[in-house]
Enzyme design. Structure first.
Site, PDB file in Angstrom:
ATOM      1  N   GLU A 131      32.861  41.365  42.740  1.00  0.00           N
ATOM      2  CA  GLU A 131      33.242  40.704  43.984  1.00  0.00           C
ATOM      3  C   GLU A 131      34.748  40.728  44.156  1.00  0.00           C
ATOM      4  O   GLU A 131      35.494  40.720  43.179  1.00  0.00           O
ATOM      5  CB  GLU A 131      32.859  39.219  43.934  1.00  0.00           C
ATOM      6  CG  GLU A 131      31.394  38.968  43.922  1.00  0.00           C
ATOM      7  CD  GLU A 131      31.111  37.477  43.936  1.00  0.00           C
ATOM      8  OE1 GLU A 131      30.064  37.108  44.461  1.00  0.00           O
ATOM      9  OE2 GLU A 131      31.931  36.693  43.441  1.00  0.00           O
ATOM     10  N   CYS A 144      41.919  38.427  45.916  1.00  0.00           N
ATOM     11  CA  CYS A 144      41.456  38.052  44.580  1.00  0.00           C
ATOM     12  C   CYS A 144      40.522  39.148  44.089  1.00  0.00           C
ATOM     13  O   CYS A 144      39.532  39.449  44.751  1.00  0.00           O
ATOM     14  CB  CYS A 144      40.730  36.704  44.654  1.00  0.00           C
ATOM     15  SG  CYS A 144      40.065  36.172  43.074  1.00  0.00           S
ATOM     16  N   CYS A 151      31.592  39.102  32.482  1.00  0.00           N
ATOM     17  CA  CYS A 151      32.690  38.646  31.632  1.00  0.00           C
ATOM     18  C   CYS A 151      32.088  38.268  30.284  1.00  0.00           C
ATOM     19  O   CYS A 151      30.996  37.714  30.222  1.00  0.00           O
ATOM     20  CB  CYS A 151      33.371  37.430  32.244  1.00  0.00           C
ATOM     21  SG  CYS A 151      34.818  36.844  31.315  1.00  0.00           S
ATOM     22  N   CYS A 155      32.638  31.120  29.027  1.00  0.00           N
ATOM     23  CA  CYS A 155      33.017  29.740  29.361  1.00  0.00           C
ATOM     24  C   CYS A 155      31.803  29.078  30.033  1.00  0.00           C
ATOM     25  O   CYS A 155      31.272  29.609  31.016  1.00  0.00           O
ATOM     26  CB  CYS A 155      34.236  29.719  30.275  1.00  0.00           C
ATOM     27  SG  CYS A 155      35.669  30.567  29.545  1.00  0.00           S
ATOM     28  N   CYS A 158      31.447  28.445  33.911  1.00  0.00           N
ATOM     29  CA  CYS A 158      31.734  29.580  34.811  1.00  0.00           C
ATOM     30  C   CYS A 158      30.491  30.448  34.970  1.00  0.00           C
ATOM     31  O   CYS A 158      29.884  30.873  33.985  1.00  0.00           O
ATOM     32  CB  CYS A 158      32.879  30.400  34.231  1.00  0.00           C
ATOM     33  SG  CYS A 158      33.188  31.934  35.108  1.00  0.00           S
ATOM     34  N   LEU A 264      43.627  26.849  30.777  1.00  0.00           N
ATOM     35  CA  LEU A 264      43.675  25.953  29.624  1.00  0.00           C
ATOM     36  C   LEU A 264      42.466  25.005  29.615  1.00  0.00           C
ATOM     37  O   LEU A 264      41.723  24.942  28.653  1.00  0.00           O
ATOM     38  CB  LEU A 264      44.997  25.178  29.626  1.00  0.00           C
ATOM     39  CG  LEU A 264      45.382  24.569  28.280  1.00  0.00           C
ATOM     40  CD1 LEU A 264      45.642  25.641  27.233  1.00  0.00           C
ATOM     41  CD2 LEU A 264      46.592  23.660  28.421  1.00  0.00           C
ATOM     42  N   CYS A 370      31.656  28.876  50.865  1.00  0.00           N
ATOM     43  CA  CYS A 370      32.704  29.556  50.105  1.00  0.00           C
ATOM     44  C   CYS A 370      33.752  28.547  49.693  1.00  0.00           C
ATOM     45  O   CYS A 370      34.892  28.907  49.500  1.00  0.00           O
ATOM     46  CB  CYS A 370      33.396  30.653  50.879  1.00  0.00           C
ATOM     47  SG  CYS A 370      32.498  31.398  52.194  1.00  0.00           S
TER      48      CYS A 370
END
Ligand code: SAH
Length: 382
Positions: A131, A144, A151, A155, A158, A264, A370
């Site tokens: 995306e 972006c 990935c 995490c 996410c 972080l 969105c």
């Protein structure tokens, strides 16, 4: 100087997508480095200028045609042979098919924020999905981009992390996302009239520093002056990382002026080990040390990304611990309200939970579909 502000950071979530999944647990080296797979087709945007000239010469064409082709792509924003009227008709087709293969096809486009935000779902030649999002704000357009399909960082908050890593994107697959945004803007397809991309953030799918070489080359293609690239200022390019320390140190030595953002999300190892699993390998202190190294060698303030997760990382004592870690450093904190992923047990913090400066006062209504994406462009540093 540390500034705390309630600003919102770009974040892509693959709503409604199912990605081929690999590992969703603790990342191992294969996830960090990316799997070995067949590379996507070679494209002009993969190559530096010397290699472009060599590639054109291999096709039996004069090397200067590489510059003409580059100008069409990076400046006139065309990849159509018919429009390249300064090239002999006999050689256009060969040049375009050899150096401008179609790498990504748009399979879905969503707009929100009165047409100022446009999210595109891309399908790569091998069927992988990625995306990108274009966000237009007064005086600024931020693109972006994704650096990987999926990935491997896992995490837990996410959506992309849950799906696992499919593969690294090539340089040209990253650049293509910006090309399409730039072309759409130039053609006036985005609300607000014709325009140009001013900022690029590597905050889409993937961990950019786990795809180091392709991301670095993409930064060069984006920032090199025409005809070698789009001529976007490196200062307006942000690379966001979970904290891959060796890659952060390597990036600091590249002589770039791009901004580094560090996700972080917790000031203490105990919590960060679970929120950002790669913390088990590189601890908060090491990640921040590498961040300050980047700030020292580039002179750029590092962005510290902190997703606010209710009752998980939003306690006052953690805010104080964060402030102590960052005091006196060249850093800026972006507090991001968590965008809950489907089925997530976590929710966003109440914005009142911490006494922070509310820097963004524009308060635009955001289309829920969105939400976070539309909000992303509000941070004037991105
Ligand atoms: N892998 C890189 C870049 C991709 S994500 C990184 O982690 O930095 C960009 C930012 O969005 C990161 O700070 C990431 O932690 C954050 N993010 C991911 N999922 C989110 C969610 N559900 N809500 C809010 N922020 C999220």
């Amino acid at each position: 100087m540390v500034q705390l502000s309630y600003s919102i950071t770009t974040r892509l979530l693959p709503y409604g997508l199912s990605l081929s999944s690999s590992v969703a647990g603790r990342p191992g080296w294969a996830d960090i480095l990316g799997p070995a797979r067949a590379r996507p087709a070679r494209h002009l945007a993969d190559l530096g200028s010397a290699d472009r000239r060599a590639a054109v010469a291999e096709l039996g064409q004069p090397a200067y045609r590489a510059d003409q082709l580059s100008r069409h792509y990076f400046s006139r924003l065309t990849e159509s042979a018919d429009e390249m009227t300064d090239l002999p008709a006999s050689s256009r087709g060969a040049l375009v098919s050899a150096l401008l293969p179609r790498l990504l096809s748009a399979t879905r486009e969503l707009t929100c924020d009165r047409g100022m935000t446009r999210k595109t779902l891309w399908r790569a030649a091998d069927g992988s999905f990625v995306e990108s999002v274009l966000m237009r704000y007064p005086g600024r357009v931020t693109m972006c981009v994704s650096s990987q399909a999926g990935c491997g960082m896992a995490c837990p908050f996410c959506a992309t992390g849950q799906a696992g890593l499919t593969r690294n994107l090539s340089t040209a697959e990253i650049v293509t996302q910006v090309f399409n945004g730039a072309r759409g803007l130039a053609r006036g397809e985005v609300a607000g009239g014709p325009g140009r991309i001013s900022n690029v953030v590597f905050m889409g799918m993937g961990e950019p520093l786990a795809n180091y070489a392709s991301v670095l080359a993409a930064v060069k293609r984006l920032s090199d002056p025409v005809p070698d690239g789009f001529g976007i200022s490196q200062r307006a390019i942000t690379i966001s990382t979970v904290g891959l320390v060796p890659a952060m140190r390597r990036l600091a030595a590249e002589g770039l002026s791009a901004r580094l953002a560090v996700s972080l999300h917790a000031p203490d190892d105990e919590l960060r080990d679970s929120l950002v699993p790669v913390n088990r390998r590189w601890k908060v202190a090491e990640v921040l040390d590498a961040a300050w190294g980047y700030a020292a060698s580039t002179g750029r303030r590092v962005s510290i990304e902190y997703a606010m997760i209710r009752d998980i990382n939003d306690q006052a004592w953690r805010a104080e611990a964060l402030a102590r870690l960052l005091a006196g450093r060249l850093a800026h904190v972006n507090l991001i309200p968590l965008n809950p992923t489907p089925g997530s047990k976590w929710t966003a913090s109440d914005p009142e939970v911490l006494p922070v400066t509310v820097r963004d006062t524009r308060g635009r209504e955001i289309d829920g579909a969105c939400g976070q994406l539309a909000a992303a462009g509000r941070d004037p540093t991105l």
